[in-house]
Design an enzyme around this catalytic site. Structure first.
Site, short mmCIF file in Angstrom:
data_model
loop_
_atom_site.label_atom_id
_atom_site.label_comp_id
_atom_site.label_asym_id
_atom_site.label_seq_id
_atom_site.Cartn_x
_atom_site.Cartn_y
_atom_site.Cartn_z
N ASP A 467 40.23 35.61 51.02
CA ASP A 467 39.49 36.01 49.83
C ASP A 467 38.01 35.68 49.80
OD1 ASP A 467 42.07 36.62 49.05
OD2 ASP A 467 42.25 35.01 47.58
N GLU A 545 44.77 42.62 47.11
CA GLU A 545 45.22 42.81 45.74
C GLU A 545 44.08 43.38 44.91
OE1 GLU A 545 48.11 39.94 43.32
OE2 GLU A 545 46.09 39.13 43.57
N GLU A 549 37.44 43.43 42.79
CA GLU A 549 36.61 42.29 43.17
C GLU A 549 35.94 42.52 44.52
OE1 GLU A 549 38.08 38.31 41.03
OE2 GLU A 549 39.61 39.16 42.36
#
Length: 793
Positions: A467, A545, A549
């Site tokens: 991430d 996911e 973002e």
């Protein structure tokens, strides 16, 4: 004393910070007013995982984490490599390959932890699990492991060796072939139990120039292509020996759409054009507001004949393909929809860029402005406490930095400079604490991996390298807003060098470096990012996911580049932004209805895997969070959601509201409010239906952790006034936006001029406006009547 061992080598792209370690190297390096640790501190609770399965040459480079093939570098034998349309898996018995078939699955099978799913568990995922159709292995030796031997931008080489004996497989995104070379001996092909050799096919000249054998395995056809004189014979049940006439030798295996004469001819013609290297290049034409991406494939003609490869294109590439591309009618199925085939060394795609803006102006209505100002007072007061809401690592700190930066821009547009300055100070203080390297919250460079990591870890951002683009995107967005207000703060002799390190970690545009890999998180061929660092995940491949973002990160880079005058960085951000948007619209939202299985029954995919997609999250099965995680953060970069059909947005909202009711009645509630993230949903719906979005917002309802009421009201008020984004009109500048009101026909043009001199902006519909430096300018045109340009302070 801290020695400056990062040497600033400013080139036309990013500021290149080069490690120059020596025996007297201290544990930290000065970067302007900040400093970075050159390795995690001795007491760091976690460190990045070692990745030993790389050849000596590949180990000289930064590790390519967050790719579709990353598991190959971490594991002795890889997890499944979802290349599309083929899957591969390195095992101690050889390299498996196949074409996966879809299946509906419960979420427990996707996450693969805890108890197995009940027989009546809801099917919320579509998986394309790997199933070995053919396992390829050398007959003369047994490989000791599988290693990453080479990597292009979307192709890799897998080396499975034993001592001096070499067995290499070359695979690529989109390719219908696996390419194989052997230093000596024959190859063994172990077929699935359902394999059936095919004979009696009249072979054309292309096939006769090689040794070719076809198989049918389940419903899929495969072709084995070897040099003329090779022989294939059954030596054990389901085991075939491919006798190769020379050493070293080569062969390829392909999945064919059908066994027509024309299909067999084209596959045979290109079977020995081995893909050895791939490269992507991009450009942004500011005058035309157009992003052009060039894909180039380098091959080796193994028989000295055909050099042109047969390659496959994803849906998002097919849609944007230049008209001259020789796309065939042949395709193979995949989890991303049909992969269309084309014989070409290169191809080009083009995407329209609809602009980005750092902020929107204040509403024209005095009543709306007054309401926002009233809410702003409370939001400003609470801003410093936002950092303590959830976590204290790079994700939650970054998320709050991004949220406060958006709030700061609202205050600025309301001409409340005192509040804007106060919020600016909050952002700077938090970022400087981290960038100083002198607290328990700090950044370190790990030279073994080639990454910047933040401590404390959140969501396995260190141990699994997960991430980084989600986390750092918020930091870069906050820095872009600071750069606009205080250019000195982002200078290299202050804090800009630390911001550059975060950018380089997720988006280094250079290849082959030791300090950072090439665009870490972004898959240039599949067109979107991957969140998991090691891609070890129960056979499903890598995953992402929160597509929104990821888009936020690329918009932040574009804004930061434009605001700091770094055009190369701006162009990189715009390329990543436009490409990810096109991919997300296809694979998360299926806007053309070519990806989702008809039995899926969900309005979007909240989780996209290399081998599947699902309606779920990692932390809950609550539907509002499932869909909302692919909407937040709401910023001016969110206008891409206007590309979703209005009816689809309304239906999706109805789906999630009904799903939440069912979730609550099922007794599965995770304790969250029934209106959780209502502000995110209202703001996203308003992009396509401003009136409905305003109606859905509850002024006293829940507030998403990175949001504020004043920013949401500002957003809703502006869309109600300006109307929906106009995606047809473009401008010859990067920071712009155009809106059109459905009822009145009024058009609103917005431009932010980040340059130090006035600019006259031309729009594609013939309108023009002049923007002074460092200002947001608004021009409103009533239907068939211009009212001129007005400076928005």
């Amino acid at each position: 004393m801290l020695l400056p061992i990062f040497k600033a080598m400013l080139w036309v792209g990013l500021g290149s910070l080069v490690l120059s370690a020596n025996a007297q190297t201290p544990s930290v390096a000065k970067v302007g007013l900040g400093q970075i640790w050159l390795a995690p501190k001795a007491d760091a609770p976690v460190r990045p995982k070692e990745a030993p399965y790389r050849t000596e040459e590949m180990a000289k480079r930064a590790l390519p984490t967050n790719t579709w093939y990353s598991s190959l570098t971490y594991m002795k034998w890889s997890d499944v490599l979802h290349a599309h349309p083929l899957t591969f898996k390195a095992t101690e018995d050889g390299l498996e390959m196949g074409v996966p078939q879809k299946e509906l699955a419960a979420i427990e099978k996707v996450k693969a932890w805890g108890a197995p799913p009940a027989a009546n568990a809801p099917k919320v995922a579509v998986l394309h699990p790997h199933k070995s159709a053919i396992r390829i292995s050398p007959a003369s030796f047994k490989p000791v492991d599988a290693r990453l031997g080479a990597a292009g931008d979307w192709n890799i080489a897998i080396d499975m060796n034993q001592g001096p004996d070499r067995f290499r497989a070359q695979i690529a995104h989109g390719s219908p072939y696996g390419y194989f070379t052997l230093d000596r001996g024959d190859a063994l092909l172990t077929m699935a139990d359902t394999a059936r050799p095919l004979s009696g096919l009249a072979q054309g000249a292309a096939e006769q120039s090689k040794s070719v054998q076809y198989f049918q395995i389940d419903q899929q056809y495969y072709g084995v292509y070897a040099p003329k004189g090779s022989q294939i014979e059954l030596v054990q049940p389901q085991v075939w020996r491919l006798k190769l006439p020379q050493s070293p030798s080569y062969f390829s295996i392909a999945a064919l759409p059908d066994l027509s004469e024309a299909t067999r001819r084209i596959f045979a013609e290109h079977a020995f054009a081995f893909v050895e290297h791939t490269q992507v290049n991009w450009s942004y034409d500011e005058k035309k507001s157009l992003v052009t991406t060039q894909f180039t494939v380098k091959t080796q003609a193994m028989d000295g004949q055909q050099t042109v490869p047969l390659i496959g294109l994803y849906l998002h590439q097919q849609e944007a393909l230049s008209a001259s591309a020789p796309l065939t009618a042949l395709s193979l199925p995949s989890v991303r929809g049909p992969i269309r085939l084309m014989a070409a060394h290169e191809f080009q795609t083009q995407l329209k860029f609809n602009g980005l803006l750092p902020m929107w102006p204040k509403p024209s209505q005095a009543e709306a402005t007054s309401q926002i100002q009233s809410l702003l007072a409370g939001d400003k007061r609470r801003a410093p406490t936002m950092f303590t809401k959830m976590g204290n690592g790079t994700y939650w700190t970054g998320k709050m930095l991004g949220g406060i930066a958006q709030l700061m821009s609202v205050a600025e547009q309301l001409e409340d400079e005192a509040s804007a300055k106060e919020l600016e100070t909050v952002i700077k203080k938090r970022m400087e604490t981290w960038f100083s390297g002198q607290s328990s919250s700090y950044f370190a460079h790990d030279p073994k991996i080639g990454t910047v990591i933040g401590y404390p870890e959140e969501y396995f951002s260190v141990s699994a390298m997960n991430d980084h683009h989600f986390h750092y995107g918020y930091w870069i967005m906050a820095a872009a807003h600071l750069a606009r207000r205080d250019p000195a703060w982002v200078a290299q002799n202050q804090w800009g060098g630390m911001v550059d390190l975060l950018i380089r970690d997720i988006a280094t545009p250079e290849r082959g470096r030791a300090d950072f890999p090439f665009i870490r998180n972004f898959d240039v061929y599949e067109g979107h990012s991957w969140a998991r660092g090691n891609s070890e995940f129960f056979g499903h491949g890598n995953d992402q996911e929160s597509s929104s973002e990821a888009i936020n990160a690329w918009a932040a880079i574009a804004l930061y580049g434009e605001t700091t005058g770094n055009k190369k960085l701006r162009d990189l951000g715009i390329y990543l932004y436009c490409t990810e948007v096109s991919s997300v619209l296809n694979y998360w939202y299926d806007i053309n209805q070519k990806v989702f299985d008809k039995a899926y029954g969900k309005p979007m995919a909240s989780m996209v895997f290399g081998g599947g997609y699902a309606y779920s999250t990692w932390w809950t099965e609550e539907p509002r969070q499932i869909q909302g995680i692919n909407l937040l953060p709401i910023t001016p970069a969110s206008i891409y959601l206007a590309r979703l059909p209005q009816q689809k947005v309304i239906e999706s909202l109805g789906f999630v509201e009904e799903a939440r009711k069912k979730y609550d009645s099922s007794g599965l509630s995770d304790g969250t409010p029934t209106d959780i993230w209502q502000d995110i949903f209202a703001a996203s719906v308003a992009i396509t239906d401003p009136e409905l979005g305003f109606q859905k917002w509850k002024p006293k309802g829940t507030v998403e952790q990175g949001e504020t009421r004043s920013r949401t009201l500002h957003w809703l008020s502006l869309l109600k006034e300006m109307g929906r984004p106009d995606l047809h009109t473009t401008a010859d500048t990067a920071l712009y936006g155009v809106f059109e009101h459905d009822k009145t026909g009024q058009k609103t043009y917005l431009v932010f001029n980040a340059d130090k001199f006035p600019k006259t902006i031309q729009f594609s519909d013939g309108q023009a406006m002049t923007a002074p430096p460092g200002k947001l300018v608004k021009m409103v045109l009533e239907k068939n009547q211009g009212t001129g340009a007005a400076l928005v302070k």
